[in-house]
Design a protein around this motif. Sequence first.
Motif, PDB file in Angstrom:
ATOM      1  N   ILE B  58     -27.783 -36.495  28.625  1.00  0.00           N
ATOM      2  CA  ILE B  58     -26.683 -34.745  29.202  1.00  0.00           C
ATOM      3  C   ILE B  58     -25.871 -34.619  28.682  1.00  0.00           C
ATOM      4  N   VAL B  60     -22.136 -33.858  27.759  1.00  0.00           N
ATOM      5  CA  VAL B  60     -21.325 -35.040  27.915  1.00  0.00           C
ATOM      6  C   VAL B  60     -20.935 -35.334  28.874  1.00  0.00           C
ATOM      7  N   ALA B  61     -20.125 -34.389  29.881  1.00  0.00           N
ATOM      8  CA  ALA B  61     -19.284 -34.805  30.971  1.00  0.00           C
ATOM      9  C   ALA B  61     -19.951 -33.795  31.929  1.00  0.00           C
ATOM     10  N   VAL B  62     -20.913 -33.312  31.653  1.00  0.00           N
ATOM     11  CA  VAL B  62     -21.481 -32.327  33.083  1.00  0.00           C
ATOM     12  C   VAL B  62     -21.902 -33.540  34.719  1.00  0.00           C
ATOM     13  N   VAL B  63     -21.062 -33.584  35.301  1.00  0.00           N
ATOM     14  CA  VAL B  63     -21.929 -33.756  36.818  1.00  0.00           C
ATOM     15  C   VAL B  63     -21.855 -33.452  38.069  1.00  0.00           C
ATOM     16  N   ASN B 144     -12.023 -34.478  34.518  1.00  0.00           N
ATOM     17  CA  ASN B 144     -11.945 -34.600  33.555  1.00  0.00           C
ATOM     18  C   ASN B 144     -14.108 -33.936  32.906  1.00  0.00           C
ATOM     19  N   ASP B 145     -13.755 -33.502  34.473  1.00  0.00           N
ATOM     20  CA  ASP B 145     -15.623 -33.318  33.807  1.00  0.00           C
ATOM     21  C   ASP B 145     -16.037 -31.552  33.850  1.00  0.00           C
ATOM     22  N   ILE B 146     -17.410 -31.646  33.096  1.00  0.00           N
ATOM     23  CA  ILE B 146     -18.016 -29.773  32.795  1.00  0.00           C
ATOM     24  C   ILE B 146     -18.555 -30.161  33.591  1.00  0.00           C
ATOM     25  N   GLY B 209     -25.474 -30.110  26.052  1.00  0.00           N
ATOM     26  CA  GLY B 209     -25.039 -30.969  24.997  1.00  0.00           C
ATOM     27  C   GLY B 209     -25.777 -31.418  23.718  1.00  0.00           C
TER      28      GLY B 209
END
Lengths: 165, 261
Positions: B58, B60-63, B144-146, B209
Amino acid sequence: MEGVVEEDAVQEDMPGSAPSSDLVTLYRNKRTAMVQLARLLTRSEAIAEEVVQDAFLQMHRRREPPENPEAYLRATVANLSRNHLRRLKVEQRWSPRERVSFNDPEIDETWAILCRLPFRQRAVIALRFYEDLSEAEIARVLGCRPGTVKSSLHRGLSKLREEMS
Amino acid sequence: MTHTDLNDERLRRTLKAVAERVPVPPGDETLWTRVPATSSHRRILAGAGAALVVAASIAVAVVYGPRSSDVVGSHPGVAPTIPSSLPPITAPPATQMEHYVPWTAGGSLAPGIALIGTLSGGDCWTTSIADGPNEYAWRCLAGNDIYDPCFAPPGASNVTQVACARSPFSGVYLLNLTSPLSQSSSARTATYPWYLVLSNGQQCDGFDGAGPPTVDGVTLDYVCKDGGASEPNDGTEPWTVQYGPNESGPLQPLNVVQAWN
């Protein structure tokens, strides 16, 4: 990593504004090294590039430049790498690791074991043996106590030796 | 094993070999600028390492929490029905084009859109990569989350809150911004949608990503619950994709039941 990255210190101006010349210089001088470090932390060459790109974007968004830009950048890369791996644990859709061979059994074996270590242990080993940072410097990058670095290093190396024996 | 005992030299040699195995591709020094996200842009982001990747999952920083397939919600004016199996059809219906708008005209969360939570300290620094065609979709950061895509109320000015969705069916996080969006997303040229529902029931979101996987020479730009799918061929009705259940393939053509942007 708590406290390492000041998340509220973002720029007031809109994204898309020109980066400072210092940041551009940092990008030109340190991007490659940061991608290489992120490869060790994320275990992925492609994800490493994305992590470093987002780290630079985060720095660009800060209202004030950090006191030590390189240290801040390294901490951000470590933080984003760890966040990425946390999410992979939740969302295992594709294999999380790229499988590469180095045509050297020692390296293949050592890297395979390193990849199985918990993030902090692998990060401490990478920062100690690749970046040549001191335990105090590693503690600042990872946002933990020096004692935690020492114990993580000990556990990581013990695990490596155990699996090789 | 063992080839030799572990020692510092072996560790250093291993780390150097991994970190420096291949040269780091040149960086994109325009990354600070606002770039309309297009399908080709997504490929550019994939970078030169893309061919090496069969692993990336996914962005890198998708939550966002649970996968969309876990939660099937509703949408204003739309009653999504997700097929659990392929019905015996002789003439497949055309792909349904859906436009995701989690807001009412008055700027409040639309009825039927579940609220997962509220986040603060958000900043949307570029247009959405995941949902390039949607002019109100943004790529945002909280901590820090995108979060991508995050949707601004259509036509609103001084937007200070966006709704971030993992899928059209998952509900949203409301993200409070530190400063208002100064403009709506700029004109887009992207044509491919954010989210697909395939005829085998798989739901797939755009890979935003680095390094989408490639199977048999086909880049799987969409990540599904199980496997991945190519960008849709929209030259036919219904649209079709090449779908692979895993990184080994095999690929098979599937119809696109719904396409969301």
